[in-house]
Write an enzyme that holds these catalytic residues in place. Sequence first.
Site, PDB file in Angstrom:
ATOM      1  CE  LYS A 159      -1.496  -2.252   3.492  1.00 33.47           C
ATOM      2  NZ  LYS A 159      -1.731  -3.653   3.287  1.00 33.47           N
ATOM      3  CD  GLU A 183      -7.589  -4.384  -8.203  1.00 29.66           C
ATOM      4  OE1 GLU A 183      -7.826  -3.955  -9.328  1.00 29.66           O
ATOM      5  OE2 GLU A 183      -8.124  -3.922  -7.185  1.00 29.66           O
ATOM      6  CB  VAL A 186      -7.721  -1.450  -1.300  1.00 32.95           C
ATOM      7  CG1 VAL A 186      -9.063  -1.392  -0.580  1.00 32.95           C
ATOM      8  CG2 VAL A 186      -6.872  -0.245  -0.913  1.00 32.95           C
ATOM      9  N   GLY A 240      -0.720 -15.441   8.525  1.00 34.21           N
ATOM     10  CA  GLY A 240      -0.044 -14.549   7.573  1.00 34.21           C
ATOM     11  C   GLY A 240      -0.948 -13.439   7.063  1.00 34.21           C
ATOM     12  CD  GLU A 243       0.486  -5.058   6.696  1.00 35.72           C
ATOM     13  OE1 GLU A 243       1.720  -5.055   6.554  1.00 35.72           O
ATOM     14  OE2 GLU A 243      -0.304  -5.142   5.743  1.00 35.72           O
ATOM     15  CG  ASP A 254      -3.877  -2.498   6.681  1.00 37.85           C
ATOM     16  OD1 ASP A 254      -2.980  -2.763   5.856  1.00 37.85           O
ATOM     17  OD2 ASP A 254      -5.074  -2.792   6.498  1.00 37.85           O
ATOM     18  CE  LYS A 258      -5.758  -3.067   3.251  1.00 34.82           C
ATOM     19  NZ  LYS A 258      -6.080  -4.097   4.210  1.00 34.82           N
ATOM     20  N   GLY A 355      -7.742 -13.531   1.653  1.00 27.78           N
ATOM     21  CA  GLY A 355      -6.553 -14.166   2.195  1.00 27.78           C
ATOM     22  C   GLY A 355      -5.400 -14.067   1.227  1.00 27.78           C
TER      23      GLY A 355
END
Length: 380
Positions: A159, A183, A186, A240, A243, A254, A258, A355
């Site tokens: 990001k 892409e 977000v 995972g 962050e 985060d 975004k 995910g």
Amino acid sequence: VSGTFGADLILVGFGNVCRRFVRLLEERAEELRGVHGVDWRIIAIATGRHGSARGLRGLDVTRALDLLERGGSLDEIDGFGPAAMPALRETADPRVPASSPRSSAGLIGQVAAAARAAGSPRPLVVVETTVLDINAGQPAIDHVRAGLRAGAHVITANKGPVAFAHAELTAMARSAGLCFLFEGAVMDGIPVFNMAAAALPAVQVEGFSGVVNSTTNFIITAMENGREFAESLAEMQAAGIAEADASLDVDGWDGAAKAAALANVLMNAGTTPQQVERSGIGHLTVADVQGAVAKGRRLKLVARGRRTGSGVTVRVSVEELPANHLFSTLDGQQNALVLETDLLGDFAIVQLGGGLTQTAYALVTDLVAVARAARHPLEP
Ligand SMILES: NC(=O)c1ccc[n+]([C@@H]2O[C@H](COP(=O)([O-])OP(=O)(O)OC[C@H]3O[C@@H](n4cnc5c(N)ncnc54)[C@H](OP(=O)(O)O)[C@@H]3O)[C@@H](O)[C@H]2O)c1
């Protein structure tokens, strides 16, 4: 599809997302090659602490993955190393930048120049998946700049570049006739940015609202069910999804990154995560979230952007929403984004399952989008 887009990929960052990306390329190779005319070789991989490998004829990715899984260093398979391809080791070619090849930006320039010097006509694509730096988006922004300067398209799931430097990087890419796509920044692989670019011509986005951070929504949902904050966060880290520095999720950074990315791309806001009015979920207790549920309501971490007379205001905060609100239907890792537009009114994009594969897929869609753009370049 007329003509194959045979790209040489420079992978900057080789963690969860990028490893899934290279596996996904292999899993979908037949369709990518046969239907979409997209082919690839990986000619460099850079990491932070696990070495780097370069090989203009294409690296053995299975070996790279095995090496890292065994705790080894990519330096072991570096094709520019002492044992191999001495001509490429030297920087006698004036097109090879003097900047340190030890930095990933230097490596990008060096590998790109070596590929050109070797006469390769193949298009270069930098795949940037280093960790989010919330202070300035660095060194990822430098990786994007180095890629574009070296004549490479750049795709990223990070990001940082789009949240801090969208206008600069997009202008740089356009003037060089290259793509800068993001892409995965977000809502993982759910089409947001590429959808807007392809399918919303002449539509003005007036505002947006969204639940765009999976980790915090998962934690809030788990707390509604009586589970403790720390336990649910640990689960997201093990998967995972959180962050690397989980405070980025918990403190709303985060979400702010975004929101800044959405505002910059869809509303030309020219903002940064620091300019987003931000609060997180760290203060919430099980009693708070269950108290909202007892009133028939739900707490959600919501990102909002709105065009005002003086620009675009962007914020991220916990909101208590009525049960019939779209965002109140989101459980666990689910996300939703509502775009408020002049011609289409309000419409929503809802992600019911997200995910790693979805984020990796965002990079696949970006690669296909680069191939399409390369086949049909815009007139200058
Ligand atoms: N995970 C998700 O579901 C998800 C979803 C959406 C977006 N994203 C974004 O995707 C990006 C990657 O996420 P991830 O989960 O793959 O992170 P990760 O597993 O921590 O991997 C990050 C990679 O970047 C490398 N790296 C760090 N600094 C570097 C540098 N200066 N030069 C080259 N490589 C460097 C690391 O190398 P070392 O390990 O050797 O330090 C590692 O290979 C992040 O920006 C994240 O925000 C992730």
